[in-house]
Structures are given as structure tokens and as C-alpha cells.
Design a protein around this motif. Structure first.
Motif, PDB file in Angstrom:
ATOM      1  N   SER A   1      12.310   9.061 -10.627  1.00 57.69           N
ATOM      2  CA  SER A   1      12.953   9.818 -11.770  1.00 57.69           C
ATOM      3  C   SER A   1      14.212  10.312 -11.656  1.00 57.69           C
ATOM      4  CB  SER A   1      11.764  10.852 -11.896  1.00 57.69           C
ATOM      5  OG  SER A   1      11.828  11.850 -10.648  1.00 57.69           O
ATOM      6  N   VAL A   2      15.235   9.431 -11.406  1.00 57.54           N
ATOM      7  CA  VAL A   2      16.577   9.534 -11.277  1.00 57.54           C
ATOM      8  C   VAL A   2      17.182   9.318 -12.523  1.00 57.54           C
ATOM      9  CG1 VAL A   2      18.775   8.314 -10.131  1.00 57.54           C
ATOM     10  CG2 VAL A   2      16.615   8.356  -8.893  1.00 57.54           C
ATOM     11  N   GLN A   3      17.431  10.399 -13.228  1.00 59.75           N
ATOM     12  CA  GLN A   3      17.947  10.618 -14.613  1.00 59.75           C
ATOM     13  C   GLN A   3      19.315  11.221 -14.654  1.00 59.75           C
ATOM     14  OE1 GLN A   3      14.995  12.312 -16.733  1.00 59.75           O
ATOM     15  NE2 GLN A   3      13.648  10.835 -16.386  1.00 59.75           N
ATOM     16  N   SER A   4      19.801  11.972 -13.696  1.00 59.82           N
ATOM     17  CA  SER A   4      21.266  12.475 -13.922  1.00 59.82           C
ATOM     18  C   SER A   4      21.872  12.203 -12.573  1.00 59.82           C
ATOM     19  CB  SER A   4      20.744  14.237 -13.975  1.00 59.82           C
ATOM     20  OG  SER A   4      20.668  14.543 -12.735  1.00 59.82           O
ATOM     21  N   ILE A   5      23.230  12.903 -12.787  1.00 60.62           N
ATOM     22  CA  ILE A   5      24.046  12.396 -11.708  1.00 60.62           C
ATOM     23  C   ILE A   5      23.764  13.085 -10.517  1.00 60.62           C
ATOM     24  CG2 ILE A   5      26.604  12.678 -10.962  1.00 60.62           C
ATOM     25  CD1 ILE A   5      26.392  10.442 -12.897  1.00 60.62           C
ATOM     26  N   GLU A   6      23.230  14.366 -10.511  1.00 59.74           N
ATOM     27  CA  GLU A   6      22.614  15.171  -9.459  1.00 59.74           C
ATOM     28  C   GLU A   6      21.438  14.384  -8.746  1.00 59.74           C
ATOM     29  OE1 GLU A   6      22.250  18.249  -6.545  1.00 59.74           O
ATOM     30  OE2 GLU A   6      24.052  17.579  -8.089  1.00 59.74           O
ATOM     31  N   ASP A   7      20.409  13.861  -9.633  1.00 61.06           N
ATOM     32  CA  ASP A   7      19.431  13.219  -9.109  1.00 61.06           C
ATOM     33  C   ASP A   7      20.042  11.817  -8.244  1.00 61.06           C
ATOM     34  OD1 ASP A   7      17.546  15.015 -10.087  1.00 61.06           O
ATOM     35  OD2 ASP A   7      17.169  13.471 -12.064  1.00 61.06           O
TER      36      ASP A   7
END
Length: 99
Positions: free
Chosen positions: A64-70
Motif C-alpha cells: 500500500s505505497v500511495q504517498s511520498i511518505e509511504d
């Protein structure tokens, strides 16, 4: 199977992955081996199940890598994830060959 000089020779196992033909078991480098080396086969199965469950939980969180933080967290934890994946692979391969 046997352990000689902290190595398990799995070359005779049909269909074994090339990186699993010789498995090094060192309690200083392998947390699972250190904790499970003196367990009986029944206890070993339960411990291996817990290790696989932990790995699956980490794997699902990586999907679930969806954002820059992820992405940042994924890259930071990637070496740990690869190490855990290698550990799970080698221990499952050995136990499956023993059973």
C-alpha cells in the motif's frame, strides 16, 4: 539433511532455488535460528508459522505505497524486508524438506 560447519547442503532437493542450495545457519546472524534451534519439530512448526505470519503482515503493508511518505518508509525498511524474506524462504525450505 544435516548441519556441518553451520551449513545445510540442500543441493539434492529437487526444484530448490539456486540461492537455497547451501544454507548457512548462524545464531548470531539469524534470529529465528537462534530462538528455534533447540525446539522439537512440533514447536518448530508453530514458530515457523509465526515467522511467516509476521512476514505476510509486513508484505501487505508494503503493497500500500500511495504517498511520498509511504515510499520513503518503504525504501528505509526495504533491507529489513529483504532480510526477512530470505530468512522465511530458507527456513520454510528446510522444514518442508524435513517433513
Amino acid at each position: 539433511l544435516g548441519i556441518q560447519n553451520n551449513r545445510v547442503d540442500m543441493k539434492a532437493v529437487p526444484g530448490i532455488a539456486p540461492d537455497l542450495r547451501e544454507i548457512v545457519l548462524c545464531p548470531a546472524q539469524d534470529e529465528f535460528y537462534a530462538s528455534a534451534s533447540f525446539l522439537n519439530f512440533g514447536e518448530l512448526g508453530g514458530s515457523l508459522k509465526q515467522l511467516v505470519d509476521q512476514f505476510q503482515a509486513k508484505k501487505q503493508s508494503k503493497e500500500s505505497v500511495q504517498s511520498i511518505e509511504d515510499m520513503r518508509k518503504f525504501v528505509q525498511n526495504f533491507p529489513e524486508f529483504r532480510r526477512m524474506s530470505a530468512s522465511v524462504n530458507k527456513h520454510v525450505a528446510m522444514v518442508s524438506e524435513l517433513s
